[in-house]
Scaffold this active site. Structure first.
Site, PDB file in Angstrom:
ATOM      1  CB  SER A  87      -9.127 -33.827  92.233  1.00  0.00           C
ATOM      2  OG  SER A  87      -9.154 -35.309  92.490  1.00  0.00           O
ATOM      3  CE  LYS A  88      -8.523 -40.897  89.190  1.00  0.00           C
ATOM      4  NZ  LYS A  88      -8.214 -42.047  88.330  1.00  0.00           N
ATOM      5  NE  ARG A  89      -8.830 -40.364  94.727  1.00  0.00           N
ATOM      6  CZ  ARG A  89      -7.599 -40.247  94.037  1.00  0.00           C
ATOM      7  NH1 ARG A  89      -6.906 -39.077  93.640  1.00  0.00           N
ATOM      8  NH2 ARG A  89      -6.828 -41.298  93.813  1.00  0.00           N
ATOM      9  NE  ARG A  90     -11.463 -30.610  94.560  1.00  0.00           N
ATOM     10  CZ  ARG A  90     -10.079 -30.900  94.592  1.00  0.00           C
ATOM     11  NH1 ARG A  90      -9.940 -31.756  95.739  1.00  0.00           N
ATOM     12  NH2 ARG A  90      -8.904 -30.430  93.988  1.00  0.00           N
ATOM     13  CB  VAL A 103     -11.577 -33.935  85.323  1.00  0.00           C
ATOM     14  CG1 VAL A 103     -11.431 -32.904  86.677  1.00  0.00           C
ATOM     15  CG2 VAL A 103     -11.321 -35.547  85.960  1.00  0.00           C
TER      16      VAL A 103
END
Length: 457
Positions: free
Chosen positions: A234-237, A240
């Site tokens: 995930s790009k939030r975590r 990536v």
């Protein structure tokens, strides 16, 4: 199979996901090995994401991993927005053929009718004969829709579980599931290779293609890529963005090699192998359907292997963006062979060589505290005396420090710690005595003298 046509259809998002890069590479390999075509189509119909710089970012990222128009297999970029007339024609055809219908139901009305917030659409407007509203595709009431997937085998979707899905909004603009199918039909796409999150869409498109008079493509849905906790990247975590790895100094060759192995292998024990060798071996049928772990440590190891395999001159050129323009290129060339064996990513070159170009080293406080424990004054002062007369080559510099260490009851490993920090500012870096040789006698003495002054306060 020269008539093979695969497509890669990313949406502009401001960053290029490593999962998207893997999908592009699998499509690229399939097109190249068959003499087919790789079609780049940018899905730009979402106005909030339709920024020219984001589209340019997609093209730049693909170019970095070697997917570009320099190869005759590449076609595009095309833009989904250019196909809107075909989208609307398709909706009109489905309506005229009785395979779609208008619907004015809201979610609130559906819940009121069914008494459930979780139930799918109940077909209420099928026979109402409306002439406006959203447009729904009429799915079969019985039977099974089968998606014949090269990776997953035959995946069955009971039709009774598929609701009449929306294909166009009330303003006539198409939804993804319809637009995607129409674009693929229009462009003659024969193979659709994409992430497994689209498997549900494939069931709908498996119905749409024949309804529009076309034979569905060959499907292949790639396994999801997960992090160390086995959660989907995930790009939030997670880290990536392909652009981030590129900026950090990962080589495109290493990234391509690693991404190709996320779900696929050549069938032997080899891992480090060039693109030219992977292409003829790649088969979609050999891709594993299980999730693939994106291991950044392993990627880094791959990158180190590729860095060490570079011709020295190429290594130096690739390091230049991470060095100050004012730094002496000739001086850097003297330590480049040493650095090439140690850096895992190109951005690390700066911290390995900056001591050569600065008036004084940048001391890492933790390194200083750790190194200045075992008789640092005695070691530094003793070595300073030897630096006046020692022969200026790595072996002699090493022997001199061994003798100073022995006189203070320390082996070389302990004795060189304060000297390394005095000279470079850090506890780790290039081979110490080769570094001292390049630094030069007077500058080395000045560094050791300055460290002594700092110790004495």
């Amino acid at each position: 199979m020269t008539d093979l046509r695969v497509r890669f259809a990313p949406s502009p998002t401001g960053m290029f996901h490593v999962g998207g890069a893997r999908t592009a590479l699998y499509n690229w390999a399939l097109a190249q090995q068959s003499g087919g075509r790789f079609v780049l189509r940018v899905e730009d119909t979402d106005a909030s994401r339709n920024r020219p710089e984001w589209t340019e970012g997609i093209i730049s990222a693909l170019d970095w991993i070697g997917v570009n128009g320099t190869n005759p297999a590449f076609e595009g970029p095309y833009f989904q927005s250019a196909f809107e007339p075909q989208h609307r024609e398709a909706v009109a055809k489905l309506l005229a053929d009785g395979k779609a219908y208008y619907c004015d139901c809201t979610r609130e009305r559906l819940v009121a009718r069914t008494g459930s917030e979780h139930r799918g659409y109940d077909g209420h407007c099928r026979e109402r004969g409306l002439t406006a509203g959203a447009v729904r595709f009429r799915t079969p009431d019985e039977g099974v829709t089968v998606v014949a997937d090269l990776i997953r085998g035959n995946v069955e979707f009971p039709n009774e579980a598929q609701e009449d899905f929306v294909i166009a909004r009330t303003d006539g603009s198409p939804l993804y599931v319809l637009a995607n199918a129409v674009d693929d039909i229009t462009q003659g796409i024969t193979h659709v290779v994409r992430g497994e999150e689209h498997l549900g869409n494939a069931a709908k498109q498996e119905l749409l293609w024949p309804a529009l008079g076309a034979t569905p493509p060959v499907w292949a849905h790639l396994p999801v890529i997960v992090n160390e906790q086995r959660k989907k990247l995930s790009k939030r975590r997670d880290k990536v963005a392909l652009e981030d790895y590129r900026a950090e100094g990962y080589l495109a060759e290493a990234m391509v090699n690693y991404l190709m192995l996320l779900g696929w292998g050549p069938g032997d024990d080899r891992e480090i192998m060039p693109w030219s060798e992977m292409v003829p071996l790649f088969r979609l049928e050999d891709v594993n359907s299980s999730s693939a772990f994106f291991d950044e440590k392993k990627l880094r190891a791959f990158n180190g292997e590729y860095i060490r395999a570079l011709p020295l001159e190429t290594f130096e050129e690739r390091c230049l963006p991470y060095l100050e323009p004012s730094w002496d290129r000739e001086l850097f060339s003297k330590v480049a062979p040493l650095a090439q064996t140690r850096v895992g990513v190109l951005s690390e070159i700066r911290q390995n060589v900056d001591f050569l170009f600065l008036e004084e080293p940048v001391f890492d406080q933790a390194s200083w505290d750790k190194a200045m424990k075992n008789s640092p004054e005695e070691i530094l002062s003793g070595y300073l005396d030897r630096l006046d007369t020692v022969s200026w080559d790595p072996e002699s510099l090493k022997e001199a420090l061994e003798e100073v260490g022995a006189a203070n009851g320390l082996k070389l490993g302990k004795a060189q710690a304060p000297v390394r920090v005095a000279v470079t500012g850090r506890t780790v870096g290039l081979p110490l005595f080769e570094s001292i040789e390049v630094l030069g006698r007077e500058r080395a003495k000045e560094r050791v003298r300055a460290a002594l002054a700092r110790l004495r306060g």
